[in-house]
Every structure is written in C-alpha cells, then in structure tokens.
Enzyme design. Sequence first.
Site, PDB file in Angstrom:
ATOM      1  N   SER A 192       0.832  -1.212   0.000  1.00  0.00           N
ATOM      2  CA  SER A 192       0.000   0.000   0.000  1.00  0.00           C
ATOM      3  C   SER A 192       0.863   1.257   0.000  1.00  0.00           C
ATOM      4  O   SER A 192       0.519   2.252  -0.640  1.00  0.00           O
ATOM      5  CB  SER A 192      -0.992  -0.001   1.165  1.00  0.00           C
ATOM      6  OG  SER A 192      -0.358   0.269   2.383  1.00  0.00           O
ATOM      7  N   HIS A 245       7.948   4.303   9.697  1.00  0.00           N
ATOM      8  CA  HIS A 245       7.670   3.568  10.936  1.00  0.00           C
ATOM      9  C   HIS A 245       6.254   3.918  11.376  1.00  0.00           C
ATOM     10  O   HIS A 245       5.917   5.095  11.488  1.00  0.00           O
ATOM     11  CB  HIS A 245       8.688   3.967  12.007  1.00  0.00           C
ATOM     12  CG  HIS A 245       8.647   3.063  13.176  1.00  0.00           C
ATOM     13  ND1 HIS A 245       9.345   1.879  13.216  1.00  0.00           N
ATOM     14  CD2 HIS A 245       7.965   3.144  14.335  1.00  0.00           C
ATOM     15  CE1 HIS A 245       9.096   1.288  14.362  1.00  0.00           C
ATOM     16  NE2 HIS A 245       8.273   2.020  15.060  1.00  0.00           N
TER      17      HIS A 245
HETATM   18  C1  GAR Z   1       3.165  -0.102   7.175  1.00  0.00           C
HETATM   19  O1  GAR Z   1       2.313   0.183   8.247  1.00  0.00           O
HETATM   20  C2  GAR Z   1       4.594   0.301   7.517  1.00  0.00           C
HETATM   21  O2  GAR Z   1       4.682   1.456   8.271  1.00  0.00           O
HETATM   22  C3  GAR Z   1       5.066  -0.881   8.310  1.00  0.00           C
HETATM   23  O3  GAR Z   1       4.485  -1.997   7.702  1.00  0.00           O
HETATM   24  C4  GAR Z   1       3.310  -1.611   6.988  1.00  0.00           C
HETATM   25  C5  GAR Z   1       3.495  -1.966   5.544  1.00  0.00           C
HETATM   26  O4  GAR Z   1       2.335  -1.728   4.790  1.00  0.00           O
HETATM   27  N1  GAR Z   1       6.487  -0.917   8.321  1.00  0.00           N
HETATM   28  C6  GAR Z   1       7.215  -1.270   9.391  1.00  0.00           C
HETATM   29  O5  GAR Z   1       6.729  -1.600  10.428  1.00  0.00           O
HETATM   30  C7  GAR Z   1       8.727  -1.223   9.197  1.00  0.00           C
HETATM   31  N2  GAR Z   1       9.321  -0.509  10.286  1.00  0.00           N
HETATM   32  P1  GAR Z   1       2.350  -1.913   3.201  1.00  0.00           P
HETATM   33  O6  GAR Z   1       3.029  -3.232   2.909  1.00  0.00           O
HETATM   34  O7  GAR Z   1       0.895  -1.918   2.829  1.00  0.00           O
HETATM   35  O8  GAR Z   1       3.094  -0.757   2.603  1.00  0.00           O
END
Ligand code: GAR
Length: 200
Positions: free
Chosen positions: A22, A115
């Site tokens: 996303s 983050h």
């Molecule tokens: C997001 O919430 C991002 O901030 C988090 O994982 C999710 C990924 O969403 N990342 C971390 O925790 C790394 N520190 P996505 O795959 O839909 O972009």
Amino acid sequence: MAGTPPQTRRLVVLTSGHSRGSNLAAIAAYLSHNQVGIEIGLVVVTRRQAPVVELCQNLGLPSIFISCKNMLEYEAALKRQIRALRPDAIVLAGFMRLLSAEFLNSVQIPVFNIHPALLPQYGGKGMFGMNVHTAVFEAGEKTSGATIHLVNSEYDRGQILAQKEIDISDCRNPQEIAARVLKIEHVLYAPTIVKYLHER
Ligand code: GAR
C-alpha cells in the site's frame, strides 16, 4: 547546458514477506501525478507470490525477486542491482527485515524507512508491522502517527525527516490503530522522500 532536461532520479523500493504494497502504491501514484523528476527504478520482492508482484505488473513497475532467507546473500544480490542501476535512494516500504550496518555503510545513498508510530518510544528491533500497534494500544496511548526517517546503523533510530500525529483515543484495538495510521503514512511518505532528495 540550457534546455537539457534534469536527470530523472531513481528509487529502489524494498518490500518483504506479505507486504500489501500500500505504501509502494501511494508512492508510485504521487510520483506519477506530480512529475517531480523521480521514478521507481526497481522494486525488490522477497516472495514470488507477494501481492506486490501483481501490483508492480499493474503499475508497470520493474520488479525482481531476491530471497531473504539468508540476509548476507540478499544484501550481496541487492548490492549487485544497486551497482548496475545506480539509484539515488533506497526506500523501505513494507520491508520487515533488518539491513546490516555493513550494507548501509557501503551503499552510500540515503535509505528511507517508514515507521508506523511516533519514534523513538516504539522503535527498535521487533517493532515491525502490527507489533508496533499492539505496543501502542497496550500502553494506552491517546495518539499515534507515522515517522519517516533515514536508516542508519541503529536502524529505526536514524534522523527523523517527518512525523505526523493522529488521535487514536477512540480506537478499540490495534487493527483500528493500524488502519488509521496507514492513511497518514500514505500521504506523508512520498512528499518527504521528494523533499529530501530535492534539497540535497
Ligand atoms: C506499514 O504500516 C509500515 O509502516 C510498516 O508496515 C506496513 C506496511 O504496509 N512498516 C514497518 O513496520 C517497518 N518498520 P504496506 O506493505 O501496505 O506498505
């Protein structure tokens, strides 16, 4: 030289595991709508069946698979890609692994991370994905937010570039916090990367 278009800058985006992509989709949309001279040159996936693979196909983004079962081999393969593509920055988006200090020192380009909380109190190893939201929920926080930072050898404790806070006092569980924070992430990540690269 007058009339020479400025060189387009390239990003390498790292995803891992089951990333929904996303944030990758939000960054791609921002770059294509705003014509800021920055493009996604490569998306690296660590699972062949990740939803990100189909997303890249739909968006016309080049992607490659590199296994992260062995992080030393992953980093070596990634370095080869970076030497070939010469990107201007690495963007972590849904990347749930830790890059080594040796790798971070060797690439010599900025590495951005997002983050899903307000650092530093919920940063650090193990604070990935839903773990962050569970920690925030269990601590009874009234606000959470998104933090964009540079990755350094202490990883989630590199220079903070942007933060946005959001009221979560009515969220009834970590999932509701995650959904609310994600909306903030999508509007904060791409402009922060662009601003940083343009001001360098
Ligand atoms: C997001 O919430 C991002 O901030 C988090 O994982 C999710 C990924 O969403 N990342 C971390 O925790 C790394 N520190 P996505 O795959 O839909 O972009």
